[in-house]
Design a protein around this motif. Structure first.
Motif, mmCIF file in Angstrom:
data_model
loop_
_atom_site.group_PDB
_atom_site.id
_atom_site.type_symbol
_atom_site.label_atom_id
_atom_site.label_comp_id
_atom_site.label_asym_id
_atom_site.label_seq_id
_atom_site.Cartn_x
_atom_site.Cartn_y
_atom_site.Cartn_z
ATOM 1 N N SER A 55 -0.107 -2.907 5.981
ATOM 2 C CA SER A 55 0.667 -1.976 6.776
ATOM 3 C C SER A 55 0.340 -1.194 7.953
ATOM 4 N N SER A 56 -1.083 -1.102 7.769
ATOM 5 C CA SER A 56 -1.988 -0.469 8.786
ATOM 6 C C SER A 56 -2.043 -1.311 10.023
ATOM 7 N N ILE A 57 -1.598 -2.761 10.065
ATOM 8 C CA ILE A 57 -1.833 -3.576 11.333
ATOM 9 C C ILE A 57 -1.166 -2.993 12.440
ATOM 10 N N LEU A 58 0.080 -2.633 12.269
ATOM 11 C CA LEU A 58 1.035 -2.042 13.212
ATOM 12 C C LEU A 58 0.527 -0.884 14.074
ATOM 13 N N TYR A 59 -0.001 0.063 13.275
ATOM 14 C CA TYR A 59 -0.616 1.200 13.812
ATOM 15 C C TYR A 59 -1.945 0.982 14.640
ATOM 16 N N LEU A 60 -2.695 -0.045 14.043
ATOM 17 C CA LEU A 60 -3.803 -0.285 14.628
ATOM 18 C C LEU A 60 -3.689 -0.993 15.969
ATOM 19 N N ALA A 61 -2.798 -1.900 16.026
ATOM 20 C CA ALA A 61 -2.167 -2.440 17.194
ATOM 21 C C ALA A 61 -1.775 -1.378 18.217
ATOM 22 N N ALA A 62 -0.673 -0.321 17.921
ATOM 23 C CA ALA A 62 -0.462 0.505 18.659
ATOM 24 C C ALA A 62 -1.725 1.408 19.198
ATOM 25 N N PHE A 88 11.259 6.449 -3.871
ATOM 26 C CA PHE A 88 10.906 7.724 -2.955
ATOM 27 C C PHE A 88 9.374 8.082 -3.420
ATOM 28 N N TYR A 89 8.924 8.046 -4.631
ATOM 29 C CA TYR A 89 7.568 8.123 -4.772
ATOM 30 C C TYR A 89 6.544 7.456 -3.908
ATOM 31 N N PHE A 90 7.018 6.069 -3.529
ATOM 32 C CA PHE A 90 6.374 4.996 -2.636
ATOM 33 C C PHE A 90 6.346 5.892 -1.295
ATOM 34 N N LEU A 91 7.658 6.162 -1.070
ATOM 35 C CA LEU A 91 7.701 6.741 0.448
ATOM 36 C C LEU A 91 7.034 7.938 0.441
ATOM 37 N N VAL A 92 6.788 9.072 -0.510
ATOM 38 C CA VAL A 92 6.199 10.237 -0.410
ATOM 39 C C VAL A 92 4.773 10.089 -0.374
ATOM 40 N N PHE A 93 4.292 9.093 -1.525
ATOM 41 C CA PHE A 93 2.814 9.075 -1.569
ATOM 42 C C PHE A 93 2.320 7.931 -0.808
ATOM 43 N N GLY A 94 2.953 7.008 -0.564
ATOM 44 C CA GLY A 94 2.569 5.744 0.104
ATOM 45 C C GLY A 94 2.703 5.690 1.683
ATOM 46 N N PHE A 95 3.632 6.294 2.241
ATOM 47 C CA PHE A 95 4.040 5.969 3.805
ATOM 48 C C PHE A 95 2.837 6.661 4.453
ATOM 49 N N TRP A 96 2.244 7.443 4.113
ATOM 50 C CA TRP A 96 1.181 7.953 5.187
ATOM 51 C C TRP A 96 -0.105 7.230 4.904
ATOM 52 N N VAL A 97 -0.233 6.757 3.731
ATOM 53 C CA VAL A 97 -1.787 6.134 3.585
ATOM 54 C C VAL A 97 -2.046 5.044 4.682
ATOM 55 N N PRO A 98 -1.403 4.179 4.961
ATOM 56 C CA PRO A 98 -1.790 3.314 6.073
ATOM 57 C C PRO A 98 -1.764 3.931 7.370
ATOM 58 N N ILE A 99 -1.173 5.088 7.384
ATOM 59 C CA ILE A 99 -1.434 5.919 8.945
ATOM 60 C C ILE A 99 -2.835 6.244 8.870
ATOM 61 N N LEU A 100 -3.350 6.919 7.921
ATOM 62 C CA LEU A 100 -4.652 7.492 7.569
ATOM 63 C C LEU A 100 -5.645 6.312 7.764
ATOM 64 N N PHE A 101 -5.341 5.368 7.084
ATOM 65 C CA PHE A 101 -6.209 4.365 7.078
ATOM 66 C C PHE A 101 -6.515 3.685 8.513
ATOM 67 N N ALA A 102 -5.527 3.674 9.270
ATOM 68 C CA ALA A 102 -5.473 3.256 10.518
ATOM 69 C C ALA A 102 -6.279 4.006 11.549
ATOM 70 N N VAL A 103 -6.118 5.347 11.460
ATOM 71 C CA VAL A 103 -6.693 6.458 12.271
ATOM 72 C C VAL A 103 -7.986 6.378 11.872
ATOM 73 N N LEU A 104 -8.657 6.192 10.483
ATOM 74 C CA LEU A 104 -10.101 6.428 10.156
ATOM 75 C C LEU A 104 -10.926 5.011 10.683
ATOM 76 N N LEU A 105 -9.826 3.694 10.556
ATOM 77 C CA LEU A 105 -10.407 2.511 10.889
ATOM 78 C C LEU A 105 -10.736 2.490 12.454
ATOM 79 N N ASN A 106 -9.795 3.172 13.252
ATOM 80 C CA ASN A 106 -10.142 3.033 14.745
ATOM 81 C C ASN A 106 -11.265 3.837 14.935
#
Length: 228
Positions: free
Chosen positions: A104-111, A9-27
């Motif tokens: 994990s950010s690869i999928l978001y970058l691909a989308a 649960f800790y990993f879900l709450v604190f870690g799930f959004w990190v690759p999303i934010l990273f992918a958006v910034l990288l994009n």
């Protein structure tokens, strides 16, 4: 079961959004060379063996490790972090996020790469700044991917990374570190109780499937996306 759920649960709450934010910034990066360098650097931790990562973590949290060295530089007192049960969830969560967020950010970058560039140009002509373009174009474009991965993440809340935990935990931190996987390893495999291990493994699989079904039902009810 409590520890397994808590760590996941800790990993879900604190870690799930990190690759999303990273992918958006990288994009948003326009410098191609720097972008490729950042991508490569973020992917590398995924390919590092758990054994190597565990060795790094244990060396960092020892009484003479880099963390305690920094603490003493600021006038603090050295603490045996590897024997304090209260620190284990934070150590596990931070390390897991560091190891997985780039991959994990690869999928978001691909989308996001499939979004029509004309949408950004039209939004820019309408006066939308970079933040609004992210909010109204980039994030909606990866919404299906976010929901699908969230469903899978909820469906694995009782499946902590037992292999990594086995490498970094010790009897002093069993209170917060002992999860179902490590329990099965000690009592089921090493203890020779194979029938018990099989029963517990099947029971956890049923719980994970129930969570997956529940998450998929909610996603289908409140959005247009679901696994089935």
């Amino acid at each position: 079961m409590r520890n397994t759920f808590s760590l996941s649960f800790y990993f879900l709450v604190f870690g799930f959004w990190v690759p999303i934010l990273f992918a958006v910034l990288l994009n948003e990066l326009k410098n191609g060379i720097f972008k490729k360098y950042v991508q490569t650097a973020s992917y590398l931790p995924h390919f590092i063996s758990n054994v190597v990562v565990a060795g790094m973590v244990l060396s960092f949290i020892n009484t003479d490790g880099i963390i305690n060295t920094i603490v003493k530089m600021f006038g603090g007192t050295s603490v045996a972090i590897n024997t304090e049960a209260g620190y284990f969830p934070a150590i596990y969560t931070i390390t897991s996020i560091w190891k997985s967020f780039g991959w994990s950010s690869i999928l978001y970058l691909a989308a996001m790469s499939s979004v029509d560039p004309h949408l950004y140009e039209a939004a820019k002509m309408d006066g939308a700044n970079r933040f609004k373009q992210i909010l109204h174009i980039s994030l909606p474009s990866i919404r299906p991917t976010i929901l699908f991965l969230l469903i899978f993440a909820i469906g694995s809340l009782f499946s902590a990374n037992s292999e990594f935990i086995l490498l970094i935990y010790n009897p002093m931190v069993y209170e917060t570190a002992d999860v179902i996987g490590t329990y099965l390893y000690r009592d089921g495999l090493l203890g020779g109780q194979f029938s018990l291990g099989t029963a517990v493994g099947l029971f956890i699989s049923v719980i994970n499937f129930a969570l997956l079904y529940f998450a998929n039902t909610l996603s289908r009810k409140y959005s247009d996306y679901a696994l089935w």
